[in-house]
Design an enzyme around this catalytic site. Structure first.
Site, PDB file in Angstrom:
ATOM      1  N   ASP A   1       0.828  -1.213   0.000  1.00 21.15           N
ATOM      2  CA  ASP A   1       0.000   0.000   0.000  1.00 21.15           C
ATOM      3  C   ASP A   1       0.864   1.266   0.000  1.00 21.15           C
ATOM      4  O   ASP A   1       1.976   1.263   0.529  1.00 21.15           O
ATOM      5  CB  ASP A   1      -0.926  -0.027   1.232  1.00 21.15           C
ATOM      6  CG  ASP A   1      -2.116   0.907   1.068  1.00 21.15           C
ATOM      7  OD1 ASP A   1      -2.349   1.406  -0.047  1.00 21.15           O
ATOM      8  OD2 ASP A   1      -2.819   1.129   2.077  1.00 21.15           O
TER       9      ASP A   1
ATOM     10  N   HIS B   1       2.533   3.427  -9.019  1.00 19.41           N
ATOM     11  CA  HIS B   1       2.344   1.999  -9.325  1.00 19.41           C
ATOM     12  C   HIS B   1       3.546   1.473 -10.118  1.00 19.41           C
ATOM     13  O   HIS B   1       4.026   0.372  -9.865  1.00 19.41           O
ATOM     14  CB  HIS B   1       1.047   1.779 -10.104  1.00 19.41           C
ATOM     15  CG  HIS B   1      -0.191   2.153  -9.327  1.00 19.41           C
ATOM     16  ND1 HIS B   1      -0.365   1.789  -8.004  1.00 19.41           N
ATOM     17  CD2 HIS B   1      -1.296   2.861  -9.669  1.00 19.41           C
ATOM     18  CE1 HIS B   1      -1.536   2.256  -7.581  1.00 19.41           C
ATOM     19  NE2 HIS B   1      -2.111   2.909  -8.565  1.00 19.41           N
TER      20      HIS B   1
ATOM     21  N   LEU C   1      10.440 -20.770  -4.460  1.00 20.84           N
ATOM     22  CA  LEU C   1       9.429 -19.894  -3.861  1.00 20.84           C
ATOM     23  C   LEU C   1       8.091 -19.989  -4.603  1.00 20.84           C
ATOM     24  O   LEU C   1       8.051 -19.972  -5.825  1.00 20.84           O
ATOM     25  CB  LEU C   1       9.927 -18.441  -3.917  1.00 20.84           C
ATOM     26  CG  LEU C   1       8.940 -17.361  -3.464  1.00 20.84           C
ATOM     27  CD1 LEU C   1       8.717 -17.423  -1.952  1.00 20.84           C
ATOM     28  CD2 LEU C   1       9.431 -15.966  -3.854  1.00 20.84           C
TER      29      LEU C   1
HETATM   30  C1  IPE Z   1      -5.569  -2.642  -0.264  1.00 14.56           C
HETATM   31  O1  IPE Z   1      -5.164  -1.327  -0.454  1.00 14.56           O
HETATM   32  C2  IPE Z   1      -5.492  -3.386  -1.560  1.00 14.56           C
HETATM   33  C3  IPE Z   1      -4.164  -3.518  -2.120  1.00 14.56           C
HETATM   34  C4  IPE Z   1      -3.033  -3.163  -1.582  1.00 14.56           C
HETATM   35  C5  IPE Z   1      -4.130  -4.180  -3.376  1.00 14.56           C
HETATM   36  P1  IPE Z   1      -6.245  -0.153  -0.618  1.00 14.56           P
HETATM   37  O2  IPE Z   1      -5.469   1.098  -0.719  1.00 14.56           O
HETATM   38  O3  IPE Z   1      -7.180  -0.456  -1.715  1.00 14.56           O
HETATM   39  O4  IPE Z   1      -7.026  -0.242   0.764  1.00 14.56           O
HETATM   40  P2  IPE Z   1      -7.939   0.838   1.514  1.00 14.56           P
HETATM   41  O5  IPE Z   1      -8.954   1.290   0.528  1.00 14.56           O
HETATM   42  O6  IPE Z   1      -7.048   1.964   1.923  1.00 14.56           O
HETATM   43  O7  IPE Z   1      -8.501   0.105   2.685  1.00 14.56           O
HETATM   44  C1  IPE Z   2      -1.514   0.249  -3.352  1.00 10.41           C
HETATM   45  O1  IPE Z   2      -1.286   1.622  -3.397  1.00 10.41           O
HETATM   46  C2  IPE Z   2      -1.709  -0.365  -4.716  1.00 10.41           C
HETATM   47  C3  IPE Z   2      -3.099  -0.704  -5.041  1.00 10.41           C
HETATM   48  C4  IPE Z   2      -4.115  -0.670  -4.219  1.00 10.41           C
HETATM   49  C5  IPE Z   2      -3.355  -1.128  -6.406  1.00 10.41           C
HETATM   50  P1  IPE Z   2      -2.492   2.657  -3.446  1.00 10.41           P
HETATM   51  O2  IPE Z   2      -2.838   2.914  -4.861  1.00 10.41           O
HETATM   52  O3  IPE Z   2      -3.605   2.206  -2.581  1.00 10.41           O
HETATM   53  O4  IPE Z   2      -1.800   3.949  -2.824  1.00 10.41           O
HETATM   54  P2  IPE Z   2      -2.429   4.949  -1.746  1.00 10.41           P
HETATM   55  O5  IPE Z   2      -2.908   4.119  -0.590  1.00 10.41           O
HETATM   56  O6  IPE Z   2      -3.543   5.660  -2.410  1.00 10.41           O
HETATM   57  O7  IPE Z   2      -1.301   5.839  -1.372  1.00 10.41           O
HETATM   58 MG    MG Z   3      -4.051   2.439  -0.612  1.00 14.32          MG
END
Ligand code: IPE
Ligand code: IPE
Ligand code: MG
Length: 254
Positions: A22, A39, A133
């Protein structure tokens, strides 16, 4: 000076590590860029962590890459992520193979665009003989989706007489989950300073040790993984028993 890696007890590694990757969006925004930029940089972390886990001899690594809820993000972000997914698999599959890594996927694959599905199936097939792995990508995944699927299969098996009500026990659900072939994660890591599960492996993480770090995913590297493993190794896992019992068991195990 000892490196962090040397502080890891290789005899007591978590068999399975699960990571909620995240913070990509915030990482990009901090730099004045579009979320997709985050990303793209997140892929470098994936590469680094997969390599780190394989080097240590971790058995299973599950990475939460895209949740069923993430489909509700702006269209351009979803499209960008899908493109990145296809491109990354295409580029990385040879390296996975070279490192004896077997790719698995859990999630609602039917939701993915056709080219992503094709690329994925090929990569799964291509790496299926590898014995190192196990890299499990959670894509279009959520626990509640997975449990609903499991319930449908259980209902069908009950109806077909393949499963009897009297046979249902604590292990039954496990056999119907997308993760039935994998042991439960022992360590769950979430980056970016969020303290929640976001619908990730809710059943499987029943006794996992949870590790939260403020590091944003695109900055997460092997050293951060080592820190999490060392933290894990300093914890006492009691599974409902008392501390005295656990210590006694450990001393008799030798
Ligand atoms: C959780 O992250 C899903 C992934 C890392 C793929 P999100 O960024 O979507 O989660 P919330 O919305 O903050 O809970
Ligand atoms: C995690 O990073 C990746 C996915 C959920 C695909 P985010 O895109 O949720 O990044 P933040 O949480 O908005 O910073
Ligand atoms: Mg996120």
């Amino acid at each position: 000076m000892d490196s962090l890696k040397d502080k890891i007890d290789l005899q007591r590694l978590p068999r399975h590590i699960a990571i909620i990757m995240d913070g990509n969006g915030r990482w990009a925004q901090e730099r004045g860029h579009d979320r997709l930029y985050g990303h793209y940089h997140g892929v470098e972390s994936v590469r680094n962590i997969v390599e780190g886990a394989a080097e240590l001899g971790i058995g299973y690594l599950t990475l939460y890459a895209f949740s069923t809820e993430n489909w509700d993000r702006p269209e351009y972000e979803v499209a960008g992520l899908m493109e990145l997914l296809v491109e990354t698999i295409r580029k990385e599959v040879a390296t996975l193979n070279k490192n004896n890594i077997r790719l698995h996927m859990i999630g609602d694959i039917g939701m993915l665009p056709a080219n992503a599905k094709k690329e994925l199936w090929e990569a799964l097939e291509f790496t299926s003989k590898n014995t190192g792995l196990n890299l499990i990508m959670a894509l279009s995944y959520s626990s509640r989706w997975e449990m609903a699927e499991a319930l449908k299969h259980i209902a069908a098996d009950l109806k077909a007489g393949k499963l009897k009500e009297s046979e249902i026990g604590q292990d039954t659900l496990q056999h119907y989950l997308a993760t039935s072939a994998f042991p439960d994660p022992e360590l769950m890591i979430r980056t970016s300073g969020e303290y929640r599960m976001s619908n990730f492996l809710l059943y499987q993480l029943a006794y996992a040790e949870l590790y939260f770090t403020n590091v944003l995913w695109p900055d997460f590297r092997k050293e951060n993984l080592y820190e999490a493993i060392i933290d894990f190794q300093n914890r006492e896992r009691r599974f409902g028993k008392t501390s005295d019992q656990v210590r006694q068991e450990l001393s008799t195990e030798g």
